[in-house]
Design a protein around this motif. Structure first.
Motif, short mmCIF file in Angstrom:
data_model
loop_
_atom_site.label_atom_id
_atom_site.label_comp_id
_atom_site.label_asym_id
_atom_site.label_seq_id
_atom_site.Cartn_x
_atom_site.Cartn_y
_atom_site.Cartn_z
N HIS A 60 0.76 -1.26 0.24
CA HIS A 60 0.03 -0.33 -0.14
C HIS A 60 0.88 0.84 -0.10
O HIS A 60 0.22 2.16 -0.52
CB HIS A 60 -1.00 0.43 1.35
N GLY A 101 6.58 5.19 -13.43
CA GLY A 101 6.24 4.00 -14.68
C GLY A 101 7.22 2.87 -13.75
O GLY A 101 6.93 1.65 -14.43
N VAL A 147 8.06 0.85 -10.23
CA VAL A 147 7.70 -1.02 -10.34
C VAL A 147 8.48 -1.83 -9.61
O VAL A 147 8.15 -2.45 -9.54
CB VAL A 147 6.99 -0.95 -12.09
N LEU A 193 7.90 -2.42 -6.25
CA LEU A 193 6.83 -3.56 -6.62
C LEU A 193 7.49 -5.29 -6.48
O LEU A 193 7.06 -5.39 -5.80
CB LEU A 193 5.96 -3.07 -6.75
N PHE A 194 8.33 -4.92 -7.21
CA PHE A 194 8.49 -6.29 -7.97
C PHE A 194 9.93 -6.30 -6.34
O PHE A 194 9.40 -8.42 -6.21
CB PHE A 194 9.45 -6.29 -9.10
N MET A 217 7.19 -7.59 -3.49
CA MET A 217 6.55 -9.46 -3.95
C MET A 217 7.57 -9.92 -4.07
O MET A 217 6.76 -11.48 -3.50
CB MET A 217 5.99 -8.90 -5.20
N ASP A 239 -6.55 -8.69 -0.53
CA ASP A 239 -6.28 -6.82 -0.35
C ASP A 239 -7.92 -6.26 -1.22
O ASP A 239 -7.66 -6.53 -2.63
CB ASP A 239 -5.23 -6.66 -0.18
N LEU A 271 -7.45 -2.96 -3.57
CA LEU A 271 -6.12 -3.62 -4.70
C LEU A 271 -6.97 -4.40 -4.90
O LEU A 271 -6.68 -3.88 -6.45
CB LEU A 271 -4.52 -3.74 -3.60
N LEU A 281 2.29 2.68 -17.00
CA LEU A 281 1.58 2.75 -15.92
C LEU A 281 0.92 1.41 -16.12
O LEU A 281 -0.19 1.19 -15.25
CB LEU A 281 0.61 4.21 -15.81
N VAL A 298 2.02 -1.45 -16.03
CA VAL A 298 2.23 -2.55 -15.49
C VAL A 298 1.59 -2.96 -13.86
O VAL A 298 1.25 -3.86 -13.56
CB VAL A 298 4.01 -2.25 -15.18
N TYR A 299 1.05 -1.90 -13.23
CA TYR A 299 0.38 -1.54 -11.74
C TYR A 299 -0.76 -2.47 -12.19
O TYR A 299 -0.71 -3.24 -11.10
CB TYR A 299 0.36 -0.66 -11.43
N VAL A 339 0.72 -6.42 -11.82
CA VAL A 339 1.18 -6.12 -10.49
C VAL A 339 0.97 -7.10 -9.39
O VAL A 339 0.12 -7.74 -8.41
CB VAL A 339 2.67 -5.78 -10.32
N LEU A 340 -1.03 -5.82 -9.39
CA LEU A 340 -1.57 -5.65 -8.19
C LEU A 340 -1.63 -6.65 -7.92
O LEU A 340 -3.02 -7.27 -7.05
CB LEU A 340 -2.03 -3.95 -8.03
N TRP A 355 -0.85 -9.42 -6.90
CA TRP A 355 -0.25 -9.43 -5.61
C TRP A 355 -1.75 -9.92 -4.85
O TRP A 355 -1.97 -10.42 -3.24
CB TRP A 355 0.69 -8.44 -5.33
N LEU A 390 0.44 -14.47 -7.95
CA LEU A 390 1.47 -13.99 -7.85
C LEU A 390 2.70 -14.45 -8.36
O LEU A 390 2.89 -12.95 -9.18
CB LEU A 390 1.97 -13.99 -6.54
N GLY A 425 1.71 -12.38 -11.83
CA GLY A 425 1.46 -10.22 -11.75
C GLY A 425 3.52 -10.19 -11.24
O GLY A 425 3.89 -9.34 -12.56
N ILE A 426 4.31 -11.55 -11.23
CA ILE A 426 5.93 -11.31 -11.33
C ILE A 426 6.34 -11.26 -12.21
O ILE A 426 6.59 -10.32 -12.75
CB ILE A 426 6.74 -12.20 -10.37
N SER A 446 5.19 -8.27 -14.50
CA SER A 446 5.95 -6.82 -14.55
C SER A 446 7.70 -7.31 -15.16
O SER A 446 7.57 -5.78 -15.76
CB SER A 446 6.24 -6.85 -12.94
N ALA A 447 8.43 -8.62 -15.10
CA ALA A 447 9.33 -8.36 -15.23
C ALA A 447 9.36 -8.67 -17.08
O ALA A 447 9.55 -7.72 -17.39
CB ALA A 447 9.76 -9.87 -15.21
N ILE A 489 8.59 -4.69 -18.50
CA ILE A 489 9.75 -3.78 -18.30
C ILE A 489 10.57 -4.20 -19.36
O ILE A 489 11.71 -3.23 -19.98
CB ILE A 489 10.73 -3.63 -16.81
#
Lengths: 166, 363
Positions: free
Chosen positions: A28, A62, A66, A69-70, A73, B79, B82, B134, B136-137, B140-141, B144, B152, B155-156, B159-160, B163
């Protein structure tokens, strides 16, 4: 920028910045950090600096968060138990914060005393920023890129070393 | 002032409707093209008064209604905040990107000249990259917040992957910026005229940049062959495993809107956007000297139609790619991104810059 919009945005920014520090759940906090950085980008738009605004979103909102967060997690961090730092550290942090506020008050006070000038044509757009970067500020610009290169090489070296030992 | 606001609002509504229609067509292609490729018939069950319209009733009416009225299950231990926000965060950045994509040149109404682009921004390309970063969020969220191992992992992975491919995507765009010398998407499209026998389109100047951009774009939209974040044979449905009903619809929607977005960017940057061969503001000027004069509204209509058709074509193209290729392994995906596309795009930037500097001219 319209004063009403400015005050509303400023309040939101401060609120989300407080959330970053005070929230107990690291995910959060990271999300609140994204909101804070995004709202700062909105201020840049209001200040006729669209390029800086967009770069703020690309780099900070951006990319940097990230990665935060990565990592959060991957390490599977849970809600933190609230632990109090040593009183000396708390005192130092509060004193540092006060000093920053004082500096800002002086600087902002000085800026407000000047009459607002009209913006030159093309202010804040890509061409004028690029021209400034590659003529007047060429040396600091190149030095910064060398610094970044050093950081990248350093992190690669560190990662290699751990991989070899493990 | 009021008129300006009304015009901008009309443009925004037009862009959103256009995007959502092409997205619906994309879903339709997905079902019918996959059926063709796999030698099946495809969606043909739902009908109104016996009219199934080739499965259009299925994709445009039956499926969305089904998604909207299904139960929205939120598993225990999620959660809640989120979990609720994540699907919204995946759709919104993609939809707002369309604001800077020009869908026509200008429209003359009386003394007023209307620029056919919702938000004329001189940092257009960077805005596209900012919104892409943006995106990506949401992934990821969602991964998670779902309190699920598969989510999870998805999400991981997501994101990788996003990016990694953003880097190659940004570098591929630098080639275009070098050639056209601007970040403004409308200016880039205006520079891509087709006045003689050959077009001044981005694909002619930047063929390598086009291939890199298309590959990175498909990877950003997380579809086969790059669908590892949601690989159904490994992760159930990856980051959106724990979503149902309307929220699942939002994830599906963002998938297909991303496909349309990649199509729109490819069209705008490499295939002349709204340009038509030999069409100028006052009508056609054919290369052998003949000319056909047209009123402003007819030119604008032709340009918008041309843009929409290119959009539909590249949406269809991506669907065909999706049903032709198998999925990569994760290490292959990372190797392609960092060891294949990244050096290639860097070389592309250097060569483009050298050519522009040495010949002393850009497009």
């Amino acid at each position: 920028m319209n004063p009403v919009v400015f005050v509303a945005l400023a309040a939101l920014t401060v609120l989300s910045a407080f959330t970053v520090v005070l929230h107990r759940n690291p995910v959060h906090s990271a999300c609140a950090l994204v909101v804070t950085l995004f709202l700062l980008a909105v201020f840049f738009v209001g200040l006729d600096a669209p390029l800086v605004a967009v770069l703020q979103v690309i780099v900070y909102a951006g990319a940097v968060v990230v990665l935060f967060l990565f990592v959060i997690m991957l390490l599977n961090l849970q809600v933190e138990a609230r632990s109090m730092a040593s009183p000396l550290l708390v005192f130092a942090a509060v004193a540092g914060g006060m000093a920053l506020v004082a500096c800002l008050a002086v600087v902002v006070g000085r800026a407000a005393a000047r009459p607002a000038a009209d913006l030159p044509a093309g202010f804040g757009d890509t061409v004028s920023v690029a021209r400034a970067l590659f003529t007047v500020y060429l040396l600091p610009f190149e030095l910064t890129s060398v610094l970044l290169l050093v950081a990248i090489v350093g992190s690669v070296a560190l990662a290699k070393k751990t991989a070899g030992e493990g | 002032m009021a008129a300006d606001i009304a015009i901008t609002a009309a443009k925004v509504v037009f862009v959103v409707l256009l995007v959502l229609q092409v997205m619906g067509l994309g879903v339709f292609f997905e079902r019918k093209v996959s059926a063709l490729i796999q030698d099946r018939i495809g969606a043909n069950r739902a009908s109104i008064f016996g009219v199934a319209a080739l499965g259009l009733v299925n994709t445009f009416l039956a499926d969305p209604v089904k998604f909207l009225v299904k139960e929205d299950v939120v598993p225990t231990g999620t959660d809640r905040l989120l979990h609720f926000v994540a699907p919204v965060l995946t759709v919104v950045p993609v939809l707002v990107t369309f604001a800077v994509i020009p869908f026509g040149d200008v429209l003359q109404v009386g003394s007023r000249t209307i620029d056919l682009q919702a938000a004329p921004l001189n940092v257009g390309i960077l805005y596209v990259l900012a919104m892409a970063s943006l995106g990506v969020y949401g992934v990821v969220l969602a991964g998670w917040a779902s309190n699920n191992r598969w989510s999870l992992l998805g999400g991981i992975r997501g994101s990788a992957q996003m990016i990694s491919y953003e880097v190659a995507m940004g570098l591929a765009l630098i080639g275009i910026i070098v050639v056209y010398g601007t970040l403004d998407l409308q200016a880039i499209v205006r520079a891509q005229v087709w006045g003689g026998w050959l077009p001044a389109w981005g694909i002619v100047y930047q063929p390598v940049g086009f291939l890199i951009f298309l590959t990175a774009g498909v990877a950003e939209s997380k579809r086969v062959p790059f669908d590892l974040p949601e690989a159904e044979s490994e992760l159930v449905a990856g980051y959106f495993t724990e979503y149902s009903g309307p929220k699942h619809l939002l994830f599906m929607m963002s998938d297909f809107v991303e496909v349309v977005l990649v199509a729109a960017l490819v069209t705008t940057l490499f295939f002349g956007g709204w340009q038509l061969p030999w069409l100028f503001r006052d009508g056609f000027h054919l290369p052998w000297g003949a000319a056909i004069a047209l009123p402003s509204w007819a030119v604008a209509l032709l340009q918008v139609t041309s843009f929409a058709l290119k959009l539909v074509f590249f949406t269809w193209f991506q669907i065909v790619v999706r049903w032709t290729l198998p999925r990569f392994r994760y290490d292959q995906l990372m190797r392609l991104g960092w060891q294949g596309l990244l050096p290639l795009s860097l070389a592309n930037v250097v060569v483009s810059a050298l050519v522009v500097v040495l010949t002393g001219r850009s497009a």
